[in-house]
Design a protein around this motif. Structure first.
Motif, mmCIF file in Angstrom:
data_model
loop_
_atom_site.group_PDB
_atom_site.id
_atom_site.type_symbol
_atom_site.label_atom_id
_atom_site.label_comp_id
_atom_site.label_asym_id
_atom_site.label_seq_id
_atom_site.Cartn_x
_atom_site.Cartn_y
_atom_site.Cartn_z
ATOM 1 N N ALA A 84 0.851 -1.194 0.000
ATOM 2 C CA ALA A 84 0.000 0.000 0.000
ATOM 3 C C ALA A 84 0.887 1.245 0.000
ATOM 4 C CB ALA A 84 -0.905 -0.013 1.221
ATOM 5 N N ASP A 85 0.294 2.374 -0.370
ATOM 6 C CA ASP A 85 1.062 3.625 -0.443
ATOM 7 C C ASP A 85 1.758 3.966 0.866
ATOM 8 O OD1 ASP A 85 0.434 3.976 -3.071
ATOM 9 O OD2 ASP A 85 -0.995 5.609 -2.755
ATOM 10 N N VAL A 86 1.112 3.699 2.008
ATOM 11 C CA VAL A 86 1.699 4.071 3.291
ATOM 12 C C VAL A 86 3.028 3.345 3.501
ATOM 13 C CG1 VAL A 86 0.444 2.296 4.610
ATOM 14 C CG2 VAL A 86 1.201 4.411 5.750
ATOM 15 N N SER A 87 3.178 2.141 2.962
ATOM 16 C CA SER A 87 4.457 1.433 3.040
ATOM 17 C C SER A 87 5.380 1.808 1.883
ATOM 18 C CB SER A 87 4.237 -0.080 3.067
ATOM 19 O OG SER A 87 3.759 -0.498 4.340
ATOM 20 N N LYS A 88 4.792 2.172 0.740
ATOM 21 C CA LYS A 88 5.628 2.636 -0.375
ATOM 22 C C LYS A 88 6.370 3.920 -0.014
ATOM 23 C CE LYS A 88 3.611 0.638 -4.533
ATOM 24 N NZ LYS A 88 2.974 0.932 -5.835
ATOM 25 N N ALA A 89 5.810 4.698 0.907
ATOM 26 C CA ALA A 89 6.511 5.902 1.365
ATOM 27 C C ALA A 89 7.859 5.521 1.950
ATOM 28 C CB ALA A 89 5.658 6.648 2.391
ATOM 29 N N CYS A 90 7.912 4.419 2.672
ATOM 30 C CA CYS A 90 9.173 3.936 3.251
ATOM 31 C C CYS A 90 10.033 3.268 2.180
ATOM 32 C CB CYS A 90 8.893 2.924 4.367
ATOM 33 S SG CYS A 90 7.812 3.525 5.671
ATOM 34 N N LEU A 91 9.386 2.433 1.375
ATOM 35 C CA LEU A 91 10.118 1.677 0.356
ATOM 36 C C LEU A 91 10.697 2.569 -0.736
ATOM 37 C CD1 LEU A 91 7.656 -1.329 0.106
ATOM 38 C CD2 LEU A 91 10.003 -1.400 0.989
ATOM 39 N N SER A 92 10.205 3.795 -0.844
ATOM 40 C CA SER A 92 10.713 4.712 -1.868
ATOM 41 C C SER A 92 12.153 5.142 -1.609
ATOM 42 C CB SER A 92 9.795 5.925 -1.993
ATOM 43 O OG SER A 92 8.554 5.535 -2.547
ATOM 44 N N CYS A 93 12.691 4.774 -0.484
ATOM 45 C CA CYS A 93 14.137 4.870 -0.239
ATOM 46 C C CYS A 93 14.709 3.482 0.033
ATOM 47 C CB CYS A 93 14.442 5.767 0.952
ATOM 48 S SG CYS A 93 14.320 7.539 0.635
ATOM 49 N N HIS A 94 13.966 2.702 0.836
ATOM 50 C CA HIS A 94 14.528 1.453 1.354
ATOM 51 C C HIS A 94 14.505 0.291 0.367
ATOM 52 C CE1 HIS A 94 15.378 2.725 5.490
ATOM 53 N NE2 HIS A 94 14.337 3.530 5.345
ATOM 54 N N ASP A 95 13.854 0.460 -0.787
ATOM 55 C CA ASP A 95 13.928 -0.633 -1.763
ATOM 56 C C ASP A 95 15.189 -0.526 -2.618
ATOM 57 O OD1 ASP A 95 13.396 1.362 -3.622
ATOM 58 O OD2 ASP A 95 11.588 0.427 -4.435
ATOM 59 N N GLY A 96 15.896 0.592 -2.525
ATOM 60 C CA GLY A 96 17.153 0.759 -3.246
ATOM 61 C C GLY A 96 17.002 1.140 -4.697
ATOM 62 N N THR A 97 15.771 1.404 -5.155
ATOM 63 C CA THR A 97 15.581 1.776 -6.563
ATOM 64 C C THR A 97 15.425 3.280 -6.753
ATOM 65 O OG1 THR A 97 13.156 1.651 -6.591
ATOM 66 C CG2 THR A 97 14.366 -0.417 -6.909
ATOM 67 N N VAL A 98 15.217 4.017 -5.658
ATOM 68 C CA VAL A 98 15.018 5.464 -5.733
ATOM 69 C C VAL A 98 16.099 6.137 -4.885
ATOM 70 C CG1 VAL A 98 13.423 7.368 -5.344
ATOM 71 C CG2 VAL A 98 12.528 5.126 -5.986
ATOM 72 N N ALA A 99 16.766 7.139 -5.446
ATOM 73 C CA ALA A 99 17.838 7.825 -4.728
ATOM 74 C C ALA A 99 17.280 8.658 -3.579
ATOM 75 C CB ALA A 99 18.620 8.721 -5.682
ATOM 76 N N LEU A 100 18.050 8.794 -2.520
ATOM 77 C CA LEU A 100 17.638 9.560 -1.353
ATOM 78 C C LEU A 100 17.336 11.007 -1.712
ATOM 79 C CD1 LEU A 100 20.201 8.314 1.332
ATOM 80 C CD2 LEU A 100 17.869 7.524 0.959
ATOM 81 N N GLU A 101 18.114 11.567 -2.619
ATOM 82 C CA GLU A 101 17.941 12.985 -2.939
ATOM 83 C C GLU A 101 16.900 13.239 -4.029
ATOM 84 O OE1 GLU A 101 21.962 12.092 -5.086
ATOM 85 O OE2 GLU A 101 20.625 11.121 -3.657
ATOM 86 N N ASN A 102 16.138 12.239 -4.398
ATOM 87 C CA ASN A 102 15.087 12.420 -5.396
ATOM 88 C C ASN A 102 13.819 12.953 -4.738
ATOM 89 O OD1 ASN A 102 16.877 11.423 -7.237
ATOM 90 N ND2 ASN A 102 15.579 9.779 -7.971
ATOM 91 N N PHE A 103 13.847 14.218 -4.393
ATOM 92 C CA PHE A 103 12.666 14.862 -3.816
ATOM 93 C C PHE A 103 12.476 16.212 -4.474
ATOM 94 C CE2 PHE A 103 16.206 16.067 -1.055
ATOM 95 C CZ PHE A 103 16.015 17.419 -0.853
ATOM 96 N N GLY A 104 11.276 16.754 -4.336
ATOM 97 C CA GLY A 104 10.969 17.990 -5.052
ATOM 98 C C GLY A 104 10.945 17.704 -6.549
ATOM 99 N N THR A 105 11.757 18.403 -7.291
ATOM 100 C CA THR A 105 11.820 18.177 -8.734
ATOM 101 C C THR A 105 13.043 17.360 -9.138
ATOM 102 O OG1 THR A 105 12.990 20.288 -9.014
ATOM 103 C CG2 THR A 105 10.583 20.327 -9.211
ATOM 104 N N THR A 107 15.212 14.181 -9.833
ATOM 105 C CA THR A 107 14.968 12.773 -10.151
ATOM 106 C C THR A 107 16.238 12.031 -10.540
ATOM 107 O OG1 THR A 107 14.468 13.344 -12.459
ATOM 108 C CG2 THR A 107 12.591 13.186 -10.930
ATOM 109 N N GLY A 108 17.357 12.708 -10.608
ATOM 110 C CA GLY A 108 18.584 12.072 -11.092
ATOM 111 C C GLY A 108 19.618 11.822 -10.016
ATOM 112 N N GLY A 109 19.168 11.575 -8.790
ATOM 113 C CA GLY A 109 20.097 11.381 -7.690
ATOM 114 C C GLY A 109 20.928 10.122 -7.817
#
Length: 203
Positions: A84-105, A107-109
């Protein structure tokens, strides 16, 4: 006017308390170069947050990965096909596919979570998430789960469920989870003596 000032003061106090809890915790990125000295901004924004996403004013890129969910013949509660989205909020860093600095605009972290904090996309060997909490003795119910009305010092089990389901935030407090340094896994309960497990599991 007085009511407006009171509400504004409350919101400022709440924001200050949240910042104080995060300060010094594992989610305090303010000293990382990519965070630009901010504490809240990597996850939340005051304006133009993502609409339709469960986390308030969400500011971080959301994972689009496909996850392998937990499965077991002894699992009584129904589990969703994807988190669910509430867990995807955590996984959006912890799954290792999205960079930590990919926030705001951004996307190339290039800064990705590593080590023990990296969960990956295979959740089959982790505690199930997006799974219905189903105490009871009927079909699809688990007699070894405590009732959702079970009361702890900080509330009932029901207070830690999301749409009746166990999610990452059922066990983890992203805004610290305890005294800084005393709770390295940001848990909602002291893990000593399996206390956090026994909240839900009647063993």
């Amino acid at each position: 006017m007085r009511k407006t000032l009171a509400i504004s003061a409350f919101l400022m106090l709440a924001a200050g308390l949240a910042g104080a809890q995060i300060t010094g915790s594992l989610h305090d990125f303010s000293t990382s170069g990519w965070a630009d000295g901010t504490i809240c901004l990597p996850c939340h924004t005051t304006h133009n947050g993502q609409t339709g996403f469960v986390a308030p004013l969400w500011n971080h890129e959301v994972t689009t990965a496909t996850f392998t969910m937990y499965s077991s013949p002894t699992l009584d509660g129904a589990i969703d096909p994807q988190p669910a989205d509430v867990s995807k909020a955590c996984l959006s860093c912890h799954d290792g596919t999205v960079a930590l600095e990919n926030f705001g605009t951004q996307t190339g972290g290039t800064t990705f979570i590593t080590g023990g904090a990296l969960i990956g996309t295979d959740l089959s060997n982790d505690h199930p998430i997006s799974v219905t909490y189903s105490p009871g003795t009927g079909a699809g119910q688990d007699s070894e789960l405590n009732p959702t009305s079970s009361i702890y010092a900080d509330g009932q089990i029901a207070d830690y469920l999301f749409a009746g389901k166990v999610e990452c935030a059922t066990c983890h407090d992203v805004h610290n989870g305890g005294a800084v340094g005393a709770n390295p896994s940001l848990l909602v309960e002291d893990p000593t003596g399996s206390t956090i497990c026994l909240r839900c599991h009647a063993k």
